[in-house]
Design a protein around this motif. Structure first.
Motif, PDB file in Angstrom:
ATOM      1  N   LEU A  73       5.481   7.698  -2.762  1.00 30.89           N
ATOM      2  CA  LEU A  73       6.769   7.650  -2.056  1.00 30.89           C
ATOM      3  C   LEU A  73       6.954   6.285  -1.391  1.00 30.89           C
ATOM      4  O   LEU A  73       8.016   5.656  -1.513  1.00 30.89           O
ATOM      5  N   THR A  74       5.932   5.827  -0.705  1.00 33.43           N
ATOM      6  CA  THR A  74       6.035   4.545   0.003  1.00 33.43           C
ATOM      7  C   THR A  74       6.237   3.405  -0.981  1.00 33.43           C
ATOM      8  O   THR A  74       7.042   2.498  -0.757  1.00 33.43           O
ATOM      9  N   ARG A  75       5.491   3.454  -2.073  1.00 32.69           N
ATOM     10  CA  ARG A  75       5.633   2.392  -3.076  1.00 32.69           C
ATOM     11  C   ARG A  75       7.033   2.361  -3.672  1.00 32.69           C
ATOM     12  O   ARG A  75       7.617   1.280  -3.866  1.00 32.69           O
ATOM     13  N   VAL A  76       7.596   3.527  -3.952  1.00 27.15           N
ATOM     14  CA  VAL A  76       8.954   3.582  -4.504  1.00 27.15           C
ATOM     15  C   VAL A  76       9.939   2.933  -3.531  1.00 27.15           C
ATOM     16  O   VAL A  76      10.818   2.155  -3.930  1.00 27.15           O
ATOM     17  N   VAL A  77       9.777   3.212  -2.257  1.00 28.79           N
ATOM     18  CA  VAL A  77      10.661   2.622  -1.252  1.00 28.79           C
ATOM     19  C   VAL A  77      10.503   1.099  -1.244  1.00 28.79           C
ATOM     20  O   VAL A  77      11.484   0.344  -1.299  1.00 28.79           O
ATOM     21  N   LEU A  78       9.250   0.651  -1.212  1.00 27.65           N
ATOM     22  CA  LEU A  78       8.991  -0.788  -1.107  1.00 27.65           C
ATOM     23  C   LEU A  78       9.440  -1.531  -2.364  1.00 27.65           C
ATOM     24  O   LEU A  78      10.023  -2.621  -2.283  1.00 27.65           O
ATOM     25  N   GLN A  79       9.165  -0.972  -3.536  1.00 26.77           N
ATOM     26  CA  GLN A  79       9.464  -1.727  -4.753  1.00 26.77           C
ATOM     27  C   GLN A  79      10.962  -1.816  -5.019  1.00 26.77           C
ATOM     28  O   GLN A  79      11.427  -2.809  -5.602  1.00 26.77           O
ATOM     29  N   CYS A  80      11.701  -0.822  -4.573  1.00 29.01           N
ATOM     30  CA  CYS A  80      13.153  -0.926  -4.743  1.00 29.01           C
ATOM     31  C   CYS A  80      13.771  -1.809  -3.657  1.00 29.01           C
ATOM     32  O   CYS A  80      14.740  -2.536  -3.919  1.00 29.01           O
ATOM     33  N   TYR A  81      13.211  -1.755  -2.477  1.00 32.68           N
ATOM     34  CA  TYR A  81      13.738  -2.591  -1.394  1.00 32.68           C
ATOM     35  C   TYR A  81      13.525  -4.073  -1.695  1.00 32.68           C
ATOM     36  O   TYR A  81      14.462  -4.880  -1.587  1.00 32.68           O
ATOM     37  N   TYR A  82      12.312  -4.419  -2.119  1.00 32.21           N
ATOM     38  CA  TYR A  82      11.992  -5.837  -2.277  1.00 32.21           C
ATOM     39  C   TYR A  82      12.408  -6.407  -3.625  1.00 32.21           C
ATOM     40  O   TYR A  82      11.949  -7.489  -4.003  1.00 32.21           O
ATOM     41  N   ARG A  83      13.284  -5.693  -4.334  1.00 32.75           N
ATOM     42  CA  ARG A  83      13.938  -6.323  -5.481  1.00 32.75           C
ATOM     43  C   ARG A  83      15.453  -6.315  -5.319  1.00 32.75           C
ATOM     44  O   ARG A  83      16.175  -6.719  -6.232  1.00 32.75           O
TER      45      ARG A  83
END
Lengths: 532, 148
Positions: B95-105
């Protein structure tokens, strides 16, 4: 019914491509069966905005996560290091850092020099011409004159030092420790039809520019032009034998999933240190009830990985982040044995430039460095683009209990039993890793880095798959002879990392390919009496 | 849930709420939060193979919150979010990774970091070659490798 071939190579990766190219000059009918397909560089991760995210999906280094049809599952639950590989034409040269050191002369004389493991049946000088030939075929960039390795002459200049490399270089000079620009297979000038590197950065999971050497763009085009036949999406189930105990051919599933038989006069295994023992253990018969070429009982044993001790920290100056090939320098300061360190043998340091923003966010969040909430932004801006990483690549000594067997339950999409890994890190290696972590922290301190983090071992760090069908002169203590031929089956050869007697402390692809070229050369010299 | 939607409406709302807590909007850095509609749309559109683990994490979140996360007062919301982080494991990590990877692109976020919103290929990057005279003390050393 397929017509018999003279030579059947299983696997089109680093070693299979090299041996195919070398044997092509014999004009024999050579066929290679590869379970993967040709890759399309236009679809590599670095071509899209989701370039980092695909690392956790279809371009994960782990076949278990990636789960492409071309992959086979691996039960590595009983190992602190998970197997990583890639299955395609080019094999794991599609998905590697392109760091290209050679084993050292001392790596071939481990027993004689340091009293552990065993000596190899070949030495550095024997392989030297094949190292050089492979450097030319793969296209190696580097800098001659390194006092830590025997003289060699890379055909291209080294990768740029960059910001990260300069910080490391100054720190290593302050410590008085060896460092040198790495040999890599990244083209730094236009080379043999390959465009030079333009610093895409995200090139471990395949290079869209084609600057990084993978055998689909180096050996294979030349081998195919010379007449070698390559069939893709063909997964070999077993090697069959005839009444004389010779390999008769292989049973494989073709691209349509149909079972086929391919007869061959010579079978060459090039499936890496996991795939090769898996196939041999799956090839049982009345004459070979414990698997093919396994009278020694050593098929699958002595698995070596190179445990990585990775340490990173953050500096005030900007680093190269993801804006260049990931590796830049190496150090051999702690490579050769010094018993005062508390272990024998040694390790290389591999210096990394940094990571991209998403990798930075995900990994620093997992380490607890990156908070949730209002403080997130300020902390992220301090971390992102400021990371420096170095890894100790530690020599793994052969231990019989570290092994590949067949999983009793797990199977691939064709119903072929999958490999199971049982592996523990040995005591000598554990002491070496602790030393590497301490020295890496010294380096980062000399860089004035903060927020030091350690990954030891790197969980998904089983890149180097070695030792599971070792070479030797004694049939009781080795699987193949000193030129790669099975002691038990006279027309069966192995050319991949399974051959390694010991692992050394460097990335092994250069040595794997040099060995493959050496075995091919031996075969060519002995064509008239190859099976004697 | 519809076949083309990996999350229920309640899960979508909780995903937006937890994403907005992990990475809130910032006037100081002139960036949206991870609950921004465009970033949320990216998460839902690309959830793919992460969907099962993300649903699992959102189920844990729902149990911890006992109500829609967005309906909780700020103090309670923070307590639940931190409790979720403490649970850890593969589901929360996904869940955290999904949030981070979409935010930082997201283009706005990428630009705020001083980076260009583009894939690495075909433009690449320029790197300083460096001062190779730094190697002089290393060149002066005797051979380190053992002859065998």
């Amino acid at each position: 019914m397929n017509d018999p071939v003279d030579v059947l190579i299983i696997g089109a990766g680093a070693s299979g491509a090299a041996v195919a190219w070398s044997l092509a000059e014999t004009k024999m009918h050579i066929l290679c069966l590869e379970q993967g397909g040709w890759m399309n560089p236009a679809q590599y991760p670095s071509t899209g905005r989701d370039w980092e995210a695909r690392f956790w999906g279809d371009y994960s280094p782990s076949p278990n996560i990636r789960g492409r049809r071309e992959d086979y599952p691996i039960n590595d639950d009983n190992s602190p290091i998970k197997v990583v590989n890639f299955n395609a034409v080019g094999g794991s040269t599609i998905f590697y850092t392109a760091h290209f050191p050679r084993l050292h002369p001392s790596d071939f004389r481990v027993k004689s020099l340091d009293g552990v493991a065993d000596d190899w049946p070949v030495d550095y000088d024997t392989l030297a011409p094949f190292f050089a030939e492979n450097d030319r075929m793969m296209g190696v960039s580097g800098l001659a004159g390194d006092p830590a390795v025997p003289p060699r002459d890379p055909p291209m200049p080294p990768l740029p030092m960059g910001r990260s490399g300069a910080i490391f270089a100054k720190a290593m000079n302050r410590l008085g420790w060896h460092w040198w620009p790495s040999d890599t297979t990244v083209a730094t000038v236009d080379y043999e039809g390959r465009a030079k590197c333009i610093n895409l950065g995200h090139c471990t999971p395949a290079c869209a520019q084609g600057a990084k050497a993978s055998t689909d763009i180096t050996y294979w085009p030349v081998a195919q032009r010379a007449g070698v036949e390559l069939k893709t999406h063909c997964r070999v189930h077993e090697i069959t034998t005839n009444g004389d105990g010779m390999a008769a051919g292989v049973v494989y599933y073709d691209a349509d999933g149909k079972e086929q038989f391919q007869a061959a006069h010579v079978v060459v295994l090039a499936c890496n240190g996991i795939g090769t023992p898996r196939l041999l253990l799956n090839s049982t018969s009345g004459k070979f009830p414990n698997g093919l070429a396994n009278s020694s009982g050593l098929v699958g044993r002595n698995l070596m990985f190179h445990p990585y001790a990775q340490v990173y920290g953050y500096v005030a100056d900007e680093t190269d982040s993801n804006r260049a090939p990931p590796t830049c320098l190496w150090s051999k300061e702690f490579y050769e044995t010094d018993r005062s360190r508390g272990f024998v043998r040694g390790y290389s340091f591999q210096f990394g430039r940094g990571v991209g923003p998403i990798m930075e966010a995900v990994t620093s969040e997992q380490k607890g460095l990156l908070p949730w909430g209002a403080a997130h932004h300020a902390v992220f801006r301090r971390l992102n683009g400021h990371r420096l990483t170095l890894s100790a690549i530690c020599e793994d000594l052969p231990e019989a209990h570290n092994r590949v067997t067949l999983d009793p339950v797990l199977k691939d999409c064709h119903g072929i039993p999958a490999p199971k890994i049982d592996y523990t890190i040995g005591e000598n290696t554990a002491r070496m890793m602790a030393h590497g972590i301490a020295r890496a922290k010294d380096v980062l301190a000399a860089c004035e880095a903060t927020d030091i983090c350690v990954n030891s071992p790197i969980l998904y760090g089983g890149w180097h798959l070695l030792g599971t069908a070792r070479m030797g002169t004694d049939p009781e203590s080795s699987v193949v002879n000193e030129w790669g031929r099975s002691h038990d089956v006279k027309n069966l050869f192995i050319v991949d990392g399974s051959l390694f007697v010991t692992s050394g402390g460097v990335n092994p692809t250069s040595t794997i390919q040099a060995l493959a070229l050496y075995v091919a050369d031996q075969m060519k010299q002995r064509l008239a009496n190859l099976f004697d | 849930m519809p076949a083309d939607n990996p999350l229920t409406p309640a899960q979508e709302a909780d995903l937006a709420a937890i994403a907005g807590f992990i990475i809130p909007a910032s006037d100081e850095f002139d960036v949206p939060g991870a609950d921004d509609p465009a970033i949320q749309a990216d998460m839902l559109a690309t959830l793919g193979r992460d969907a099962p683990l993300v649903r699992e994490a959102l189920d844990v979140l729902a149990r911890l919150a006992g109500a829609p996360l967005g309906d909780l007062d700020p103090a309670r919301r923070e307590a639940v979010a931190l409790a979720l982080r403490a649970v850890g494991g593969p589901a929360v990590a996904a869940l955290t990774r999904v949030v981070l990877q979409c935010y930082y692109r997201d283009d706005r976020v990428v630009r705020s970091l001083g980076l260009e919103p583009r894939p690495p290929y075909p433009q690449g990057h320029v790197l300083p070659d460096g001062d190779w005279s730094l190697l002089d003390p290393v060149r002066a050393r005797p051979p380190l490798w053992r002859r065998a």
